[in-house]
Enzyme design. Structure first.
Site: not given
Ligand code: NAD
Length: 418
Positions: A108
């Site tokens: 990561k």
């Molecule tokens: P992103 O940046 O696209 O979206 C994150 C979202 O969470 C945003 O809408 C933000 O406003 C919201 N957010 C932040 N703090 C918040 C809170 N306190 N309450 C409510 N909403 C809140 O990120 P993403 O890529 O969608 O990733 C989200 C999660 O999924 C993370 O934990 C990431 O590690 C995990 N993840 C992502 C992927 C991927 O392919 N993008 C894969 C596996 C896991």
């Protein structure tokens, strides 16, 4: 004794690891080996800002384990990024790849920054300098970054371009999550959410929940949250509440995910969407619903919230959204938790497809990507569910049992070098 950790994300992952290690009867030397990260790199990233000043950011790349294949894991841009969390997320990647049985290890990366307050040019210069600083330890056969919170296809294109400029030729497979026109895979953007949806479909089958008209609540409306809402809405479910960092909205009759996204793109938040009421984040997590999908940041579901969760299924779209004490409460209360290392493994699975396609320069149709993803996630779900029944444990412990056993066996067969 495996005591419940306080608030360190790394201690949380180690706690879950130890629950499986206890059942596998792993001794202390094996536990020490498997809970240490192989390499942690901290770099400084001097960046020229638009006003001519120079700001120095801190970035990390952590590699946990590569027994089963090259290191793999996303890069996160967020003000709260720290080494403890990046190590935890690197370790989660190892177990995630092992649970879905794809040939990658875990890594990561992250940069302590707030890209929402930076211009595209500043984010580009930060990304290119960060890439150059971590270049000694990344590469298409060694460590392959991907998008995570606040990074996207554009950031991946800059990483790929910077790496390529430095080595002198185009290296597609040094990152995944690239734009489709630049070596990306069809279906990658939605992959994490599509995989999560396949896991939800399996869980609903097991609990005899009809997903047509089922009520779904989604925390976080970024890449994972929005696409999950959209996919489930198209499958006939009702998305009754969603949230982002600025607040949450609710409509008992169901929201139109696409319309909410357009509102967020125009105003910067889901809050203020006309056909919904504003609720608090805590109210959102404890709404009466069939499926709750935390898709924001870690630690969202605490013990207090877990006591009041009314969902039948919690599908962890985010990494580590449930604290260990909350996890126990949910299990005791009979909530079926689909753990992060299974529920959001669709992203790394299609990243694997993208990497394979890039290495072969032979690209698949979206149907082929989605069909292979469905097979992998549904069969991993079945293995984890069966393991949970067989061992009489929760789904998370079952997923860790499968993952830790696989990596331990691999390490054992390779032996300790030299
Ligand atoms: P992103 O940046 O696209 O979206 C994150 C979202 O969470 C945003 O809408 C933000 O406003 C919201 N957010 C932040 N703090 C918040 C809170 N306190 N309450 C409510 N909403 C809140 O990120 P993403 O890529 O969608 O990733 C989200 C999660 O999924 C993370 O934990 C990431 O590690 C995990 N993840 C992502 C992927 C991927 O392919 N993008 C894969 C596996 C896991």
């Amino acid at each position: 004794q495996n005591k419940q950790p306080s608030d360190s994300p790394l201690q949380h992952v180690i706690y879950y690891f130890n629950r499986a290690a206890d059942l596998l009867k792993l001794d202390d030397s094996w536990r020490a080996m498997l809970t240490q990260c192989k390499r942690s790199l901290e770099v400084s990233i001097p960046t020229r800002m638009d006003d001519g000043t120079i700001r120095t950011f801190i970035g990390y790349r952590v590699q946990h384990d590569n027994t089963c294949g090259p290191f793999k894991g996303g890069i996160r841009y967020h003000p709260d990024v720290n080494l403890d969390e990046i190590k935890a997320l690197a370790m989660l990647m190892t177990w995630k790849c092992a649970v879905v049985n794809i040939p990658f290890g875990g890594a990561k990366g992250g940069v302590v920054c707030d890209p929402k307050t930076m211009s595209p040019g500043e984010v580009e210069r930060l990304t290119r300098r960060f890439t150059t600083e971590i270049m000694p330890i990344i590469g298409p056969e060694y460590d392959i970054p991907a998008p995570d919170v606040n990074t996207n296809e554009q950031v991946m294109a800059w990483i790929m371009d910077t790496y390529s400029m430095n080595v002198g030729y185009r290296v597609w497979s040094v990152v995944t999550g690239k734009p489709v026109g630049l070596g990306g895979s069809l279906g990658r953007r939605e992959a994490t959410s599509r995989g999560c949806a396949f896991a939800i479909i399996k869980a609903a089958e097991k609990l005899s929940i009809n997903l047509k008209d089922a009520k779904i609540v989604v925390q976080g409306y970024g890449n994972v949250g929005y696409h999950l809402a959209d996919i489930m809405h198209r499958a006939g479910a009702r998305i009754i509440a969603v949230s982002d960092s600025r607040g949450a909205i609710y409509n008992k009759n169901g929201l139109q995910p696409r319309a909410v996204l357009l509102h967020k793109q125009e105003t910067g938040s889901v809050v203020g969407f006309s056909q919904a009421d504003v609720i608090t984040n805590e109210e959102l997590l404890t709404l009466k619903c069939d499926v709750l999908v935390p898709s924001a940041l870690g630690g969202a579901i605490t013990r207090e919230i877990a006591e009041n969760v009314q969902a039948k299924i919690v599908a962890e779209g985010a990494n580590a959204p449930t604290t260990p004490d909350a996890d126990e409460v949910l299990f005791r209360r009979g909530v079926l938790v689909i753990p992060d290392i299974l529920a959001n493994a669709g992203g790394v699975t299609v990243s694997y497809f993208e990497w394979v396609q890039g290495l072969q320069s032979f690209f698949w149709s979206e149907e082929e990507v989605n069909r292979n993803l469905e097979n992998i996630i549904k069969s991993a779900f079945e293995s984890v569910f069966n393991k949970a029944q067989e061992m009489n444990v929760d789904m998370r412990t079952a997923a860790y049992l499968i993952a830790v056993e696989k990596v331990t066996e691999g390490t054992h067969t390779l032996g300790i070098y030299p």
